[in-house]
Design a protein around this motif. Structure first.
Motif, short mmCIF file in Angstrom:
data_model
loop_
_atom_site.label_atom_id
_atom_site.label_comp_id
_atom_site.label_asym_id
_atom_site.label_seq_id
_atom_site.Cartn_x
_atom_site.Cartn_y
_atom_site.Cartn_z
N LEU A 30 0.81 -1.22 0.00
CA LEU A 30 0.00 0.00 0.00
C LEU A 30 0.84 1.27 0.00
O LEU A 30 0.38 2.32 -0.46
CB LEU A 30 -0.95 0.00 1.20
CG LEU A 30 -2.00 -1.12 1.22
CD1 LEU A 30 -2.88 -0.99 2.46
CD2 LEU A 30 -2.85 -1.12 -0.03
N MET A 33 1.01 2.74 -3.36
CA MET A 33 -0.24 3.01 -4.04
C MET A 33 -0.79 4.37 -3.64
O MET A 33 -0.66 4.79 -2.49
CB MET A 33 -1.29 1.94 -3.71
CG MET A 33 -0.99 0.56 -4.27
SD MET A 33 -2.21 -0.68 -3.70
CE MET A 33 -3.75 0.03 -4.28
N GLU A 34 -1.40 5.04 -4.58
CA GLU A 34 -2.14 6.26 -4.27
C GLU A 34 -3.58 5.86 -3.99
O GLU A 34 -4.35 5.59 -4.91
CB GLU A 34 -2.07 7.25 -5.44
CG GLU A 34 -2.68 8.60 -5.12
CD GLU A 34 -2.47 9.61 -6.24
OE1 GLU A 34 -3.27 10.57 -6.29
OE2 GLU A 34 -1.55 9.43 -7.05
N LEU A 35 -3.94 5.81 -2.72
CA LEU A 35 -5.23 5.25 -2.33
C LEU A 35 -6.36 6.26 -2.46
O LEU A 35 -6.23 7.41 -2.03
CB LEU A 35 -5.17 4.73 -0.90
CG LEU A 35 -4.42 3.41 -0.67
CD1 LEU A 35 -4.43 3.05 0.80
CD2 LEU A 35 -5.05 2.28 -1.49
N SER A 36 -7.45 5.81 -3.04
CA SER A 36 -8.68 6.60 -3.09
C SER A 36 -9.78 5.91 -2.29
O SER A 36 -10.96 6.14 -2.50
CB SER A 36 -9.12 6.81 -4.53
OG SER A 36 -9.26 5.57 -5.20
N CYS A 37 -9.37 5.02 -1.38
CA CYS A 37 -10.31 4.36 -0.47
C CYS A 37 -9.69 4.31 0.91
O CYS A 37 -8.47 4.44 1.07
CB CYS A 37 -10.65 2.95 -0.96
SG CYS A 37 -9.26 1.80 -0.93
N ASP A 38 -10.53 4.13 1.93
CA ASP A 38 -10.05 3.94 3.30
C ASP A 38 -9.83 2.44 3.54
O ASP A 38 -10.58 1.60 3.02
CB ASP A 38 -11.06 4.48 4.30
CG ASP A 38 -11.14 6.00 4.29
OD1 ASP A 38 -10.12 6.64 3.99
OD2 ASP A 38 -12.23 6.54 4.58
N VAL A 39 -8.83 2.13 4.35
CA VAL A 39 -8.50 0.74 4.67
C VAL A 39 -8.44 0.59 6.19
O VAL A 39 -7.78 1.39 6.87
CB VAL A 39 -7.16 0.31 4.04
CG1 VAL A 39 -6.83 -1.13 4.43
CG2 VAL A 39 -7.20 0.47 2.53
N ALA A 59 -1.43 4.24 5.51
CA ALA A 59 -2.79 4.41 5.00
C ALA A 59 -3.80 3.53 5.73
O ALA A 59 -4.99 3.60 5.45
CB ALA A 59 -2.83 4.10 3.51
N ILE A 248 -8.80 -4.31 -2.05
CA ILE A 248 -8.47 -2.89 -1.90
C ILE A 248 -8.26 -2.25 -3.27
O ILE A 248 -8.73 -1.14 -3.54
CB ILE A 248 -7.22 -2.72 -1.01
CG1 ILE A 248 -7.52 -3.15 0.43
CG2 ILE A 248 -6.72 -1.27 -1.04
CD1 ILE A 248 -6.30 -3.29 1.30
N LYS A 249 -7.59 -2.95 -4.16
CA LYS A 249 -7.35 -2.42 -5.52
C LYS A 249 -8.67 -2.23 -6.25
O LYS A 249 -8.84 -1.25 -6.99
CB LYS A 249 -6.43 -3.36 -6.30
CG LYS A 249 -4.97 -3.31 -5.84
CD LYS A 249 -4.12 -4.28 -6.65
CE LYS A 249 -2.66 -4.19 -6.25
NZ LYS A 249 -1.82 -5.19 -6.99
N ASN A 252 -10.18 0.83 -4.87
CA ASN A 252 -9.40 1.96 -5.34
C ASN A 252 -9.76 2.35 -6.76
O ASN A 252 -9.84 3.53 -7.13
CB ASN A 252 -7.91 1.62 -5.27
CG ASN A 252 -7.06 2.79 -4.85
OD1 ASN A 252 -7.46 3.55 -3.99
ND2 ASN A 252 -5.89 2.93 -5.44
#
Length: 256
Positions: A30, A33-39, A59, A248-249, A252
């Motif tokens: 992670l 990765m540029e995350l656009s979701c919460d984990v 993240a 997660i991907k 995302n």
């Protein structure tokens, strides 16, 4: 647009050592990765403090799998919200079907826990879901709305807009069976519409609704692509690095 949220419920699995290995593996992927979701990861209580340490400045946020609604007292074996906030927990799962079935949780205790969680700046992940018998008898939506009605008594809209609802059909938890994307969307839309009827459009549109129930890499993208599904509460697959990362991907991709 609502930000997708993926939460891993480890249940009564793993040790401090094995949980640390999992989180370190998640971090290694992670961080690039540029995350656009919460984990979120929700380990057993014994592993929470170590999980918080390993996820600091990453993240990943840490959640608990349940809590008591009292701050302190003679409640042997329970964990209070004060204890969770002290170690750095941000989220707490409330009203999971296994807690309801095995430990007697009710809509009333779920309601009390939601209020206590917000009082202590914890974000509740509130679980609702029907049995196979209820689904086959056509009572799914009535059951889900009755759970929501009980859970949200006297919870103000400002808090409701911040909580997360996890729709977990009991017949799909740990069974390998999964609701189709259409089935999951139908119930998640009903959840949003019911919240709209209790509060208003703004509140309903803000609430994030997860699907949970044998979510895995091969079905995640289809399920998460539905308009009223904003993430997943993941069980067994959250204990497998490649599976959880693939989910997660998928989130995302939807959130980008």
């Amino acid at each position: 647009m609502r930000k997708p949220i993926i939460a891993g419920n480890w249940k009564m699995n793993g040790t401090i050592a094995s949980g640390s290995i999992l989180i370190e593996a998640f971090n290694s992927v992670l961080q690039d990765m540029e995350l656009s979701c919460d984990v979120v990861v929700c380990p057993p209580f014994t592993a929470i403090e170590r999980a918080v340490a390993l996820t600091r400045d990453t993240a990943i946020a840490v959640g608990a799998q349940t809590m008591d609604y009292h701050d302190a007292g003679a409640f042997t074996g329970e964990i209070s919200p004060l204890m969770l906030t002290e170690v750095g927990v941000n989220y707490v799962i409330i009203g999971h079907s296994e807690r309801r079935e095995y430990y007697g949780e009710t809509d009333e205790t779920v309601n009390a826990k939601i209020k206590s969680a917000f009082h202590h700046n914890l974000t509740p992940i509130v679980c609702v879901g029907e049995s196979l018998e209820q689904r086959e008898s056509g009572h799914t939506l009535d059951w889900i709305t009755s759970q929501l009605k009980g859970a949200l008594v006297d919870v103000p809209k400002e808090q409701v807009s911040q909580l997360i609802v996890a729709y977990e059909p009991i017949w799909a938890i740990g069974t390998g069976k999964t609701a189709t994307a259409d089935q999951a969307e139908e119930v998640c839309k009903e959840i949003r519409d019911y919240i709209r009827s209790l509060y208003d459009d703004e509140t309903a549109d803000a609430v994030r609704i997860q699907y949970g129930g044998s979510v895995k890499s091969e079905n995640a993208l289809e399920i998460l692509g539905e308009p009223n599904i904003d993430g997943a509460l993941v069980g067994g697959a959250s204990l497998v690095v490649d599976e959880f990362i693939d989910i997660i991907k998928a989130a995302n991709q939807i959130g980008a």
